[in-house]
Structure formats: C-alpha cells, structure tokens
Design an enzyme around this catalytic site. Structure first.
Site, PDB file in Angstrom:
ATOM      1  N   GLU A 205       9.345   2.866  19.679  1.00 38.66           N
ATOM      2  CA  GLU A 205       9.808   1.723  20.465  1.00 38.66           C
ATOM      3  C   GLU A 205      10.953   2.089  21.403  1.00 38.66           C
ATOM      4  O   GLU A 205      12.056   1.566  21.270  1.00 38.66           O
ATOM      5  CB  GLU A 205      10.280   0.617  19.509  1.00 38.66           C
ATOM      6  CG  GLU A 205       9.229   0.216  18.500  1.00 38.66           C
ATOM      7  CD  GLU A 205       9.755  -0.781  17.473  1.00 38.66           C
ATOM      8  OE1 GLU A 205       9.028  -1.747  17.199  1.00 38.66           O
ATOM      9  OE2 GLU A 205      10.874  -0.593  16.976  1.00 38.66           O
TER      10      GLU A 205
ATOM     11  N   ARG B 183      15.753   1.986  26.056  1.00 38.34           N
ATOM     12  CA  ARG B 183      16.675   2.698  26.933  1.00 38.34           C
ATOM     13  C   ARG B 183      16.038   3.934  27.575  1.00 38.34           C
ATOM     14  O   ARG B 183      16.218   4.180  28.767  1.00 38.34           O
ATOM     15  CB  ARG B 183      17.877   3.143  26.090  1.00 38.34           C
ATOM     16  CG  ARG B 183      19.000   3.807  26.863  1.00 38.34           C
ATOM     17  CD  ARG B 183      19.951   4.544  25.894  1.00 38.34           C
ATOM     18  NE  ARG B 183      20.250   3.769  24.708  1.00 38.34           N
ATOM     19  CZ  ARG B 183      21.306   2.975  24.574  1.00 38.34           C
ATOM     20  NH1 ARG B 183      22.174   2.889  25.537  1.00 38.34           N
ATOM     21  NH2 ARG B 183      21.500   2.289  23.463  1.00 38.34           N
TER      22      ARG B 183
ATOM     23  N   ARG C  53      28.741  -2.661  28.529  1.00 39.15           N
ATOM     24  CA  ARG C  53      28.641  -1.564  27.549  1.00 39.15           C
ATOM     25  C   ARG C  53      29.921  -0.746  27.446  1.00 39.15           C
ATOM     26  O   ARG C  53      30.262  -0.253  26.371  1.00 39.15           O
ATOM     27  CB  ARG C  53      27.444  -0.656  27.863  1.00 39.15           C
ATOM     28  CG  ARG C  53      26.109  -1.366  27.662  1.00 39.15           C
ATOM     29  CD  ARG C  53      24.922  -0.424  27.747  1.00 39.15           C
ATOM     30  NE  ARG C  53      24.936   0.548  26.679  1.00 39.15           N
ATOM     31  CZ  ARG C  53      25.352   1.799  26.785  1.00 39.15           C
ATOM     32  NH1 ARG C  53      25.757   2.264  27.953  1.00 39.15           N
ATOM     33  NH2 ARG C  53      25.343   2.593  25.753  1.00 39.15           N
TER      34      ARG C  53
ATOM     35  N   TYR D  70      31.178  -0.807  23.788  1.00 38.68           N
ATOM     36  CA  TYR D  70      30.913   0.410  23.006  1.00 38.68           C
ATOM     37  C   TYR D  70      31.734   1.609  23.467  1.00 38.68           C
ATOM     38  O   TYR D  70      31.479   2.712  23.006  1.00 38.68           O
ATOM     39  CB  TYR D  70      29.446   0.840  23.138  1.00 38.68           C
ATOM     40  CG  TYR D  70      28.405  -0.204  22.876  1.00 38.68           C
ATOM     41  CD1 TYR D  70      28.312  -0.835  21.632  1.00 38.68           C
ATOM     42  CD2 TYR D  70      27.464  -0.523  23.848  1.00 38.68           C
ATOM     43  CE1 TYR D  70      27.314  -1.768  21.390  1.00 38.68           C
ATOM     44  CE2 TYR D  70      26.463  -1.453  23.603  1.00 38.68           C
ATOM     45  CZ  TYR D  70      26.400  -2.071  22.375  1.00 38.68           C
ATOM     46  OH  TYR D  70      25.412  -2.977  22.137  1.00 38.68           O
TER      47      TYR D  70
ATOM     48  N   CYS E 235      39.171 -11.319  34.737  1.00 42.93           N
ATOM     49  CA  CYS E 235      40.539 -11.537  34.271  1.00 42.93           C
ATOM     50  C   CYS E 235      40.689 -10.980  32.872  1.00 42.93           C
ATOM     51  O   CYS E 235      40.810 -11.731  31.900  1.00 42.93           O
ATOM     52  CB  CYS E 235      40.855 -13.019  34.290  1.00 42.93           C
ATOM     53  SG  CYS E 235      40.689 -13.678  35.934  1.00 42.93           S
ATOM     54  N   GLU E 236      40.705  -9.664  32.784  1.00 45.66           N
ATOM     55  CA  GLU E 236      40.664  -9.028  31.482  1.00 45.66           C
ATOM     56  C   GLU E 236      40.935  -7.547  31.721  1.00 45.66           C
ATOM     57  O   GLU E 236      40.247  -6.915  32.528  1.00 45.66           O
ATOM     58  CB  GLU E 236      39.251  -9.259  30.930  1.00 45.66           C
ATOM     59  CG  GLU E 236      38.818  -8.373  29.813  1.00 45.66           C
ATOM     60  CD  GLU E 236      38.953  -9.045  28.462  1.00 45.66           C
ATOM     61  OE1 GLU E 236      38.855 -10.281  28.405  1.00 45.66           O
ATOM     62  OE2 GLU E 236      39.170  -8.317  27.492  1.00 45.66           O
TER      63      GLU E 236
HETATM   64  C1  LIG Z   1      16.916  -1.983  20.105  1.00 42.83           C
HETATM   65  C2  LIG Z   1      15.674  -1.628  19.418  1.00 42.83           C
HETATM   66  C3  LIG Z   1      14.819  -0.678  19.975  1.00 42.83           C
HETATM   67  C4  LIG Z   1      15.109   0.028  21.272  1.00 42.83           C
HETATM   68  O1  LIG Z   1      16.243   0.818  21.197  1.00 42.83           O
HETATM   69  P1  LIG Z   1      16.573   1.813  22.435  1.00 42.83           P
HETATM   70  O2  LIG Z   1      17.881   2.391  22.023  1.00 42.83           O
HETATM   71  O3  LIG Z   1      16.650   0.993  23.645  1.00 42.83           O
HETATM   72  O4  LIG Z   1      15.471   2.804  22.471  1.00 42.83           O
HETATM   73  C5  LIG Z   1      13.648  -0.397  19.326  1.00 42.83           C
HETATM   74  N1  LIG Z   1      13.321  -1.016  18.163  1.00 42.83           N
HETATM   75  C6  LIG Z   1      14.125  -1.929  17.585  1.00 42.83           C
HETATM   76  C7  LIG Z   1      13.701  -2.577  16.334  1.00 42.83           C
HETATM   77  C8  LIG Z   1      15.324  -2.260  18.194  1.00 42.83           C
HETATM   78  O5  LIG Z   1      16.114  -3.170  17.613  1.00 42.83           O
END
Ligand SMILES: *Cc1c(COP(=O)(O)O)cnc(C)c1O
Length: 463
Positions: free
Chosen positions: A320, A323, A360, A364, A391-392
C-alpha cells in the site's frame, strides 16, 4: 529543544539530529533529480519548467502558493509499482497521501487499486469511477454509516482493526444479506521509521490487534465463526518513510507464523497478506530510497522463504504505497515575500503559504529541500529557514537550507517532494485559502483541485 511529538518518540519521526543541515550543494542552480519530479528541468533562460511549462507562466496563470503535480511522473511511478509486483501481488495506492478524482482516474487507468479510510475518500473514489471491488477500506474507528456504505457498494475488502469492529462489520454485512471480504490488521511489534526500526512485544498505539498474547489469533478465531465475514488475510503496516527492509522482514516473519498457527488450529490457509505501505522517498539529496522492483523482490523473497519454512502455500501479497507514488511527483510553488537576515544566525525567507499547506515540518520535524526556480543566481549560498505567513513561530516549511544570497521579494521558490501529506493535511489556519493542485503534462496544465476562495470560507460560516 522543540522536538515534536511522534507517537514512537522523536527518534522515530522522519528527523535528523538537532542542528543538522547539509553543506550547500556545489551549485545551487542544479536540481537534484532525486528530489524533483521527472519532467522538472531548468530551461535555457534559467527558470525551471515542469511538463514543458515555465514556473513563471504557471504562477501567473494559477497563482501562488500552489501545488504542481507532474502527471507523467505520477503515472510512471504507479506503473513501476504495478509492474514490479507483477501478477502475484496487488498494489493499493494509499489515498490518504493525496486523493482527488483525477488521481483516482490515473490509478484506475494504470491498473492500481485504492485504499480509503473515510466516507469522504470512498465517495471521491466512487465518484471517479473506481470499481468498488478494487477499493480497500481502512481505519481504526469506521462509523456504522461508513461500514454500511462500504458493504453496500461492495468494496473488495474491509480491514478490521478491533474486536468490536469484527462483530460490527459482521453484523452489518449479515443484515444486508452479504458476506464481506475482510482482512485483520495485526500489530507485529515492529515500529519502523527511516533508517531504524525497533522490534518490541507490545506497541503502544491505536491501530490493529496485537500478535502478542494470542490476541490476533483470537481475533481470527472469532472472524472465522461469523457468517457475515469472509476472512481473506492478515494485514500489517509498520510505519512511514522507511528505507530499511529489515522491519518488513520481521513483520513478514511474524505474520507468516500467524498464518501457520491459523492453519494448525483451524485447518485454513488464508490466501492473502498485506504488508502495508511506508516506503521512503527522497526529501533531500541525503535520502536514498529503493526502487519499486528492489522492494518487490525483497518482499517477495522474504515471504516465500518464510512460507517455505512453515510449509505454507505462498499467499498473494499486497502493498500500500502512498508517499512513494505521489510524494516525489509534486512541488509547492511559493513567492518570496520578505527576506530577513538575522545576524550570526540565518536568514528567514517568508513565503505566501506555510504550515497551512505543509504541516509536516511543524508536525514531524520533516526535512525538505528548496530551490530558487524563477531564475538562476551566481550569488554566494546563504543559510535560510523558509517560513510561512501564519501567526505561529513554529510555522516552518524548510528548517535549514541554502538559497542564493541575492534572493529578493518576488522571486519564486519551490519545495519539491510535497505530493504526499501536504494538500491532504492542509488546513484553513488563519483562514488561509487552501492552494490548488494543478496537474501538468506534455505542455498542458489543468487544475484538478481548485484554490479555495473567501466565498468557500464564508459559505461554511453560516453566521
Ligand atoms: C498511511 C498508510 C499507508 C501509506 O503509507 P505511506 O507512508 O504513504 O506509504 C498504507 N497503509 C496503511 C494502513 C496506512 O495507514
């Protein structure tokens, strides 16, 4: 020290040590192809173009700040993931990284599947014509309405995240006269970020059901007894912005041992495992992400080896990436508003966006690069911090970078690798108007998500 709160602690956010910044590149005019989208180049006149269109033209037509996504690059990356995994695996693009109807169509055309984690993402996917059976529904607290809709439209899988949700989804499916395909999300005790991972017995976070103490095995036992559910596999997602495959190796080993346990206890070999996303990209020239085919090969080998050792049929793998597909394909274009040198420290460069279009860095301590894109410059490099207009004082876009010392108001600068988790996490803080997303391809640019207007803001504010 203003270290922001990553759930696993600062070591596990995608950060570098306090005070870290790389030395200036030898030539600030050179664009590192590692961090810029595929068709981004510097033209002969010195300005930068994407998809054959000059940034000055884009700024004039679409305004700043704005996100420009290189459609050619997006499609190429999507295709690279699909072909790397071949016919034995499925690639689900994680919609939360960035989702729009155009993106859904690109994914559909390139043969990818889609992860959604809310009713809004599901609605976007369906309205762009993604077949429901190619959609997976995630989330640790899906509402009854969301589950009902997902089951009704026939999503390919729902990823179950808790004992209560196992019963909830089963009940909803049964009352609709359906049998819903599901996976169970387990936490394998691996927390992985960037160049390190930690393997622990227990994870102190909200997602999934722990493998520890037989909890996941118990969840499987319950799911197998419920008529409304067809349990097709086990899901694991270990982190984000990961470069090191070792965390996936531990996760795969632990998931496969659960599959073996399920076979031994129930006589069932579950046909699928999902190893999640989290593959890292280059935000700066220091990052060295792996290519999809290397990742596919490594994951395939790990799973095959573990299954052979456990005498299991190798399950179908799914991954999945979010990014890793969209992140590198876009940049944010800003106009410089003020340039404020702080003697002995650094120069603060203020742009016309900020934490409302890229949270981000504040959230992070993420690292980004930046370049002057409306012209070249032979001036000496100066150490800058690119900040927004909010404003931060934590409103930082790029914490430490070098830009030419003749930088001036009106110059256009661009921050690459902002395709993921920037527009999707954008806010209206200070009533900022969220920037548009413009797709550029072969000399043509078109808005795929338009800029918000004051009218949009006032429409929500009903007085
Ligand atoms: C966020 C997420 C992803 C994708 O993460 P990336 O860092 O964008 O690759 C895939 N699977 C699940 C369950 C997620 O929560």
């Amino acid at each position: 020290m203003s270290r922001s709160a990553h759930p696993a602690g600062p070591r596990h956010a995608d950060v570098l040590p306090e005070g870290h910044y790389t030395a200036p590149a030898a030539d600030l005019n050179v664009l590192d192809p590692k961090v810029w989208a595929q068709t981004v180049t510097r033209t002969e006149s010195g300005s930068v173009s994407v998809g054959g269109i000059d940034v000055a033209t884009l700024a004039e037509e679409f305004g700043t700040p704005a996100y420009f996504v290189d459609e050619t690059d997006f499609r190429a990356r999507a295709r690279a993931w699909r072909t790397a995994f071949g016919h034995d695996a499925d690639v689900f693009y994680a919609g939360k990284a960035f989702l729009s109807r155009a993106v859904v169509r690109w994914l559909d055309e390139e043969g990818l599947n889609l992860d959604v984690c809310s009713g809004g993402e599901l609605a976007t996917a369906l309205s762009a014509g993604m077949p429901a059976e190619r959609i997976a529904f995630h989330g640790n607290n899906k509402s009854v309405a969301e589950i009902t809709q997902a089951v009704e439209v026939g999503v390919g899988r729902i990823v179950l995240d808790s004992f209560q949700e196992i019963v909830r989804v089963a009940h909803i499916a049964q009352s609709l006269g359906k049998r819903q395909r599901v996976q169970i999300r387990v936490t394998v005790g691996v927390e992985a970020h960037t160049h390190e991972f930690i393997a622990t017995a227990h994870e102190d976070q909200k997602f999934g059901i722990a493998l520890a103490d037989g909890q996941a095995a118990e969840a499987v036992r319950r799911a197998l007894t419920l008529d409304g559910l067809e349990l097709i596999g086990i899901h694991s997602h270990i982190g984000s912005q990961i470069f090191d495959m070792a965390g996936f190796e531990v996760a795969a080993r632990r998931v496969v041992s659960l599959l073996a346990q399920i076979r031994d206890e129930h006589g069932v070999e579950l046909p699928e495992i999902d190893l999640g996303g989290g593959l890292g990209i280059a935000y700066t020239s220091d990052d060295d992400p792996r290519e999809p085919h290397e990742i596919a090969k490594a994951l395939g080998e790990i799973v095959t080896r573990e299954c052979e050792a456990a005498r299991l049929r190798t399950p179908r793998i799914s991954v999945e990436p979010g990014r890793a597909i969209v992140g590198p394909t876009a940049f944010t274009l800003y106009e410089v508003g003020t340039v404020k040198p702080l003697e002995g420290l650094r120069t603060y460069v203020s742009v016309d966006g900020g934490m409302s279009d890229n949270i981000r860095t504040a959230l992070y301590d993420a690292e980004y690069s930046v370049a002057l894109v409306s012209r070249t410059s032979e001036a000496e490099p100066m150490l800058v911090r690119v900040v927004g207009k909010h404003c931060e004082s934590g409103d930082i876009v790029v914490k430490d970078a070098f830009l030419p010392s003749d930088l001036a108001p009106g110059d256009l600068i661009a921050v690459p690798a902002t395709g993921a988790y920037c527009r999707s996490m954008a806010s209206n803080y200070n009533h900022a108007l969220r920037p548009p997303v413009v797709a550029v391809r072969d000399g043509e640019a078109r808005v795929i998500v338009r800029r918000e207007t004051e009218e949009d803001l006032l429409r929500l504010d009903v007085g």
